[in-house]
Scaffold this motif. Structure first.
Motif, short mmCIF file in Angstrom:
data_model
loop_
_atom_site.label_atom_id
_atom_site.label_comp_id
_atom_site.label_asym_id
_atom_site.label_seq_id
_atom_site.Cartn_x
_atom_site.Cartn_y
_atom_site.Cartn_z
N ALA B 213 3.90 -3.89 11.45
CA ALA B 213 3.88 -4.50 10.11
C ALA B 213 2.56 -5.22 9.84
O ALA B 213 2.14 -5.34 8.69
CB ALA B 213 5.05 -5.48 9.97
N LYS B 214 1.90 -5.68 10.91
CA LYS B 214 0.68 -6.46 10.68
C LYS B 214 -0.48 -5.62 10.14
O LYS B 214 -1.45 -6.16 9.62
CB LYS B 214 0.27 -7.21 11.95
CG LYS B 214 -0.28 -6.33 13.05
CD LYS B 214 -0.80 -7.21 14.20
CE LYS B 214 -1.71 -6.41 15.12
NZ LYS B 214 -1.03 -5.51 16.03
N HIS B 215 -0.38 -4.29 10.24
CA HIS B 215 -1.37 -3.44 9.59
C HIS B 215 -1.00 -3.38 8.11
O HIS B 215 0.00 -2.75 7.75
CB HIS B 215 -1.35 -2.02 10.16
CG HIS B 215 -1.71 -1.97 11.60
ND1 HIS B 215 -3.01 -1.95 12.04
CD2 HIS B 215 -0.95 -1.96 12.72
CE1 HIS B 215 -3.03 -1.93 13.36
NE2 HIS B 215 -1.79 -1.94 13.80
N GLU B 216 -1.79 -4.04 7.29
CA GLU B 216 -1.35 -4.12 5.90
C GLU B 216 -1.69 -2.86 5.12
O GLU B 216 -2.80 -2.34 5.23
CB GLU B 216 -1.96 -5.37 5.24
CG GLU B 216 -1.13 -6.59 5.60
CD GLU B 216 -1.69 -7.87 5.00
OE1 GLU B 216 -2.25 -7.80 3.90
OE2 GLU B 216 -1.55 -8.90 5.67
N GLY B 217 -0.72 -2.39 4.34
CA GLY B 217 -0.93 -1.23 3.47
C GLY B 217 -1.11 0.06 4.27
O GLY B 217 -1.06 0.07 5.50
N TYR B 256 11.51 -0.44 5.39
CA TYR B 256 11.22 -1.54 4.47
C TYR B 256 10.49 -2.67 5.20
O TYR B 256 9.51 -3.22 4.70
CB TYR B 256 12.53 -2.06 3.88
CG TYR B 256 12.39 -3.24 2.95
CD1 TYR B 256 11.81 -3.10 1.69
CD2 TYR B 256 12.86 -4.50 3.33
CE1 TYR B 256 11.69 -4.18 0.84
CE2 TYR B 256 12.73 -5.59 2.49
CZ TYR B 256 12.14 -5.43 1.24
OH TYR B 256 12.01 -6.51 0.40
N ALA B 257 10.95 -2.97 6.42
CA ALA B 257 10.38 -4.10 7.16
C ALA B 257 8.91 -3.87 7.53
O ALA B 257 8.10 -4.79 7.44
CB ALA B 257 11.20 -4.35 8.43
N ILE B 258 8.56 -2.65 7.93
CA ILE B 258 7.17 -2.44 8.36
C ILE B 258 6.31 -1.82 7.27
O ILE B 258 5.09 -1.71 7.42
CB ILE B 258 7.08 -1.57 9.64
CG1 ILE B 258 7.42 -0.10 9.34
CG2 ILE B 258 7.97 -2.12 10.76
CD1 ILE B 258 6.78 0.86 10.33
#
Lengths: 202, 628
Positions: B213-217, B256-258
Motif C-alpha cells: 500500500a505504501k507505493h502510492e498510485g 481496496y486496502a492496497i
C-alpha cells in the motif's frame, strides 16, 4: 556511498551494486558459476552465497542478487558458507564429472572425490542457464531454453530439434562456464540462410 | 439461468443500503422453521454418490408430494468435512444427521423422517467408543470440538447461489470496508486482528498489505494462491467449492486496502469443481455490481480473473506463481525485490492463500477484536486442517489455534483405528515434519510447530500409526519434492535426490551411522543454500524424523530391520500355523501365487516368490500372517 563490512573489513558500495559487485570491486573473491556480467544475475548456482549476520541471527543469501545495504555484516568464507559450496561442488562432481573447471574449483575447496554415483561420465553441463540467458538477453534470439523440470531438466531448442531461430553466433558457447555448450551447438542451430534473409528484410 | 444485459442492470446494487435491503428481503423470504434437506456435494461425497442420493430424494419427495404440507427444498452444498462418512444428508431445522446415505435410503427418509418425524436408525452416526446413536450434527464429537469461522457457511449454503451466500452474510465485510472505511483503516483492522498468512509461513497479513500500500498510485495486484498441492490436503479446495464468495469478498477488501484494481486467482486445473463454483461466483458478483466499476457506489473498481495452474507444486511459491501468471516458466526468482515492491508484471502485489482471504471477509464483517479474541497470543483465529491417514474420522476440521494435537486427532478425529495413540502426525505438507506421540499435548500454532521441527503449512495433517515406517515416510516426501523441484537452484536440484538416495540405502539396511551425520550436514547446506522455500524446507522430513525417531533409523542400519514392517528389503512375511485356519483368503490375494496349502490346513509362503506386497497380511481375518 553505502558503507558495510565484508569479512570484518569496512568497504564502500554504490547504490544498486550487489554484494558480489561490492566484494569484487574491493578485491574480495567469491566463486560463481551461473553469473556473467553480460546478463542479469540469476541466483541459481548458489556458489556465491555469503553469510549475513545480525546479532544472533545469521542467514545465507546469493551475493549476485542481494543488494548492498548500509551497515550489512557480510562473511564470504564462513563455515556455513563453505559447507554449502563443498556440498554443491561434490554433487557437481558426480553430476558433470567431465568438466575440468568443476574439478579445479572443487579442489580449491578440498573436494577431490565424490561419494555420489556418477550416471554420465561424459556430462559437462551444470544447467546454470547462462547460455539461455545470453541467447535471450544479449542476442535476442531466444533460440534455446531449459526443457523439463528438476532432475529431468536439460538445455535445448524447442522440441529438442535444431531450430532456425538460432543465428549460430556462438554466444552461448562463449559464456558457457564448462564448455558443455560446444558439444550441444550442432543440436541447436538450424539453417543460417533463413535467418539471414529475415534479418535483411528487417 | 444466464442474466441478460438488461437483467444485469436491474440486479446491480448501487449502494450499501441496496445491498442490505436485498439481504433483508432474502432473509424474510425464508422461514427458518421450514424443513430443508441438505445434501453434501463436496468432491468426497460426490465421489461416494451424493448426486444419486439427491436425485432419489427428489423423486421420493415428488412421489409423496400430495401428503406433505410444505414441500421441503433440497439444497446441495459444499463439503461438510466429515468425508469418511459421506454421502451426508442433513435435515433442517433439527439438524438431523444421516451418514453413508445411498439412493435406496431416500424413500425411507421421506416416509419416516419427513412425513412422520421419526429417525432412520440405520443412517445415524454411531459413537465410536460408546456405540450410542447420535441424532443431530451438534452432538457428533467430530463437529462439537470444532470452531467454524472460515467453514461457517460451508455445508449451509448452496455455493452456486449468490442469494444464499448473501442470506448468510456475504459481502457485509466488503461493503463496510468500501463504504465506511479508508484503505488505511482496513489495513489497520487486519493488522489489529493479528491474522497471519494461512499458506504456510505465517507472515502477518496486514503488514504484508502495508508494504504494497505504501507505493502510492499506479497499477497494483492482489492474488489468491489456490495452488494447493500438498499430498492429502484439501482445505482450500473445499473453501472454493463450498463458499467461493468468501474468497471473492476477501480479495475485494484486499484490493481496496492496497489500491489494486485487479485480482488473480491461481487455481490448479485439477480442481474443476472449485473453478466452476468460482466462475459462477464471479459472474453473479459482477451482475450484482459487487465486482466491476464503482462497486456499491463507492467509486472503487475491481475485478478478478482466474488463472489455471498446470499442477506444478513449485507454482505455489509466490514468485514462481507470479511468473506462471505472467506466462513464463514457473520458477522462483530471488527476493528482494519482494512482491510487495515488484511482483506480478513488476508491479506491487499481494499474494494470500484461499483461507487467508476467507478470514479477511470475516474479520471485516465481525471486527478485528472479535478475531483477535480467538486463538493464542501470537497465532490468532482458527485453522482448517485436512485430517487424513490412520484416523477414524477423516475429513476437514476447523479448530482454534493453540488446540492440542491430541484433541484434534483423538477427540475430533475419533482416535487411531485399533490403537490408543498415534505414532506420528505429519503437519505442514512436504515442507513440514513429523511430530511424535510425546508431543501430543503440543499446542497447534505457528510458533510451537516450528519450534518442534515441523510447521503449520497450509493445513495438511496426516496421522500415522505403528505400521508406518519413519524412514519410508521421509523417503516419500523427499521423492515428492524431487519430482516437484523446478531444478533452477543447485542445492535443491542436486541435493534432494541425494538425500533420498541415502534414505533408500537405509531402507535396504545399508549405510552406516556416519551417513546420518552426513545427512545432517547436507540437509543444512540445502536448507541454508536453496533459492526458495521448497528447497529451504525440503530436508524437514528427514530432520524431524531423525530428531524423534533416530532409533528407528539405527534399527534399519545396524540391525537391518524395519520395525514397522514396511521396508521391503528388510521384512519377511510368514504364516503362523497355530492361527491359520486354511481359509485360502491369503492364497487368493497373493499376486505371485507364493502361498500354498490345502484347504482347512495351515498355509505357507514361499520366500523366493514373495514380493512383500502385504496383500496376504491385509486379507487375513485371523491375524495369522505375520511380518518381521
Amino acid at each position: 556511498m553505502l558503507s558495510l563490512t565484508i569479512d570484518g573489513n569496512k568497504v564502500e558500495a554504490e547504490a544498486g551494486w550487489s554484494l558480489l559487485d561490492t566484494a569484487r570491486q574491493n578485491g574480495i573473491e567469491i566463486p560463481t558459476l551461473c553469473y556473467h556480467e553480460a546478463v542479469e544475475p540469476f541466483g541459481a548456482c548458489r556458489l556465491c552465497v555469503v553469510e549475513l549476520r545480525q546479532g544472533n541471527n545469521s542467514r545465507l543469501v546469493a551475493s549476485c542478487v542481494y543488494p548492498a545495504e548500509q551497515g550489512l555484516d557480510v562473511y564470504t568464507a564462513s563455515e556455513k558458507v563453505n559447507n554449502v559450496r563443498r556440498w554443491i561442488l561434490e554433487m557437481l562432481l558426480s553430476e558433470c564429472p567431465a568438466s575440468s573447471e568443476i574439478r579445479e574449483m572443487a579442489a580449491q575447496y578440498g573436494v577431490q572425490t565424490t561419494r555420489f554415483e556418477i550416471s554420465d561420465p561424459e556430462q559437462e553441463c551444470i544447467l546454470c542457464g547462462l547460455c539461455v540467458r545470453a541467447c535471450a538477453q544479449v542476442v535476442g534470439a531466444n533460440a534455446i531454453s531449459t526443457v523439463g523440470r528438476g532432475a529431468q531438466k536439460e538445455i535445448g531448442s524447442p522440441y529438442l530439434t535444431p531450430g532456425d531461430d538460432c543465428v549460430a553466433c556462438g554466444t552461448c558457447v562463449t559464456v558457457c562456464p564448462t564448455g558443455a555448450m560446444s558439444a550441444r551447438f550442432e543440436r541447436v542451430r538450424g539453417v543460417p540462410s533463413v535467418v539471414m534473409a529475415r534479418s535483411v528484410k528487417r | 439461468m444466464q442474466a441478460t444485459a438488461k437483467d444485469t442492470a436491474e440486479l446491480r446494487l448501487g449502494s450499501l443500503e441496496e445491498l442490505e435491503k436485498l439481504r433483508g428481503e432474502l432473509r424474510a423470504a425464508e422461514d427458518p422453521n421450514h424443513t430443508r434437506i441438505i445434501v453434501c456435494h463436496g468432491t468426497g461425497c460426490i465421489a461416494n454418490g451424493s448426486a444419486g442420493v439427491t436425485e432419489a430424494l427428489k423423486a421420493a419427495l415428488a412421489a409423496a408430494g400430495e401428503d406433505i404440507a410444505v414441500m421441503p427444498g433440497i439444497k446441495t452444498t459444499g463439503c461438510h468435512g466429515f468425508c469418511s462418512r459421506g454421502p451426508l444428508v442433513i435435515i433442517k431445522p433439527k439438524n438431523i444427521f444421516y451418514q453413508q446415505v445411498k439412493p435406496g435410503d431416500a424413500e425411507e427418509i421421506v416416509q419416516k423422517t419427513i412425513k412422520a418425524g421419526e429417525m432412520v436408525e440405520s443412517l445415524l452416526y454411531e459413537h465410536p467408543q460408546t456405540g450410542e446413536k447420535i441424532e443431530t450434527t451438534e452432538d457428533i464429537p467430530f463437529y462439537a470440538g470444532q470452531q467454524r469461522v472460515v467453514l461457517a457457511n460451508i455445508g449451509q449454503i448452496d455455493p452456486t447461489k449468490i442469494d444464499d451466500a448473501l442470506r448468510a452474510g456475504a459481502y457485509a465485510g466488503a461493503a463496510k470496508a468500501l463504504t465506511n472505511m479508508e484503505p488505511k483503516q482496513v489495513i489497520e483492522a487486519v493488522i489489529n486482528s493479528g491474522l497471519r498468512g494461512r499458506g504456510g509461513a505465517g507472515f502477518p497479513t496486514g503488514i504484508k498489505w502495508n508494504l504494497a500500500a505504501k507505493h502510492e498510485g499506479g497499477q497494483k495486484y492482489v492474488l489468491c494462491n489456490a495452488d494447493e498441492g500438498d499430498p492429502g490436503a484439501f482445505m482450500d479446495r473445499s473453501v472454493m467449492e463450498g463458499d467461493p464468495h468468501a474468497v471473492v469478498e476477501g480479495m475485494i477488501i484486499g484490493g481496496y486496502a492496497i489500491g489494486a484494481d485487479t485480482g488473480y486467482v491461481y487455481v490448479r486445473a485439477e480442481y474443476p469443481l472449485a473453478i466452476k463454483h468460482l466462475e459462477k461466483a464471479l459472474r453473479d458478483a459482477r451482475a450484482y455490481g459487487l465486482l466491476g466499476e464503482n462497486i456499491l457506489g463507492s467509486g472503487f473498481n475491481f475485478d478478478i480473473r482466474i488463472n489455471r495452474g498446470a499442477g506444478a507444486f513449485v507454482c505455489g511459491e509466490e514468485t514462481a506463481l507470479m511468473r506462471s501468471v505472467e506466462g513464463k516458466v514457473g520458477e522462483p526468482v530471488p527476493r528482494p525485490p519482494y512482491p510487495s515492491d515488484k511482483g506480478l508484471f513488476g508491479k506491487p502485489s499481494v499474494l494470500n492463500n484461499v483461507e487467508t482471504w476467507a478470514n479477511v471477509s470475516r474479520i471485516l464483517d465481525k471486527g478485528a477484536d472479535w478475531f483477535a479474541g480467538l486463538g493464542t497470543e501470537k497465532s490468532k483465529g482458527t485453522k482448517v486442517f485436512a485430517l487424513v491417514g490412520k484416523v477414524n474420522n477423516v475429513g476437514l476440521v476447523e479448530v482454534p489455534m493453540g488446540i492440542k494435537l491430541r484433541e484434534i486427532v483423538m477427540e475430533i478425529g475419533g482416535g487411531v483405528p485399533g490403537s490408543d495413540h498415534f505414532k506420528a502426525v505429519q503437519t505442514g505438507g512436504p515442507s513440514g515434519g513429523c511430530l511424535p506421540w510425546q508431543d501430543a499435548d503440543l499446542p497447534v500454532d505457528f510458533d510451537s510447530l516450528i519450534a518442534a521441527g515441523s510447521m503449520m503449512g497450509s493445513g495438511g495433517m496426516i496421522v500415522m500409526d505403528d505400521r508406518d515406517c519413519m524412514v519410508d515416510v521421509a523417503k516419500y516426501f523427499l521423492g515428492f519434492l524431487e519430482e516437484e523441484s523446478c531444478g533452477k537452484c543447485f542445492p535443491c536440484r542436486l541435493g534432494v535426490p541425494r538425500l533420498r538416495e541415502t534414505l533408500n540405502r537405509f531402507s535396504k539396511g545399508q549405510g552406516t551411522v556416519e551417513d546420518i551425520d552426513d545427512l545432517y550436514s547436507l540437509a543444512e547446506a540445502i536448507k541454508a543454500g536453496s533459492l526458495c522455500a521448497l528447497g529451504g524446507t525440503a530436508p524437514n522430513a528427514v530432520l524431524s524424523t531423525l530428531r524423534y525417531f533416530r532409533d528407528e533409523y539405527e534399527t534399519h542400519i545396524l540391525e537391518h530391520r524395519c520395525p514397522a514392517g514396511v521396508c521391503k528389503d528388510l521384512i519377511t512375511y510368514s504364516i503362523d500355523p497355530e492361527v491359520c485356519t486354511g481359509c485360502r483368503a491369503c492364497a487368493r490375494a497373493c499376486p505371485q501365487n507364493a502361498i500354498t496349502g490345502e484347504k482347512k490346513k495351515p498355509h505357507t509362503i514361499d520366500e523366493s516368490l514373495c514380493i512383500r506386497c502385504g496383500m496376504c497380511f491385509e486379507s487375513c481375518k485371523f491375524g495369522a500372517v505375520q511380518v518381521q
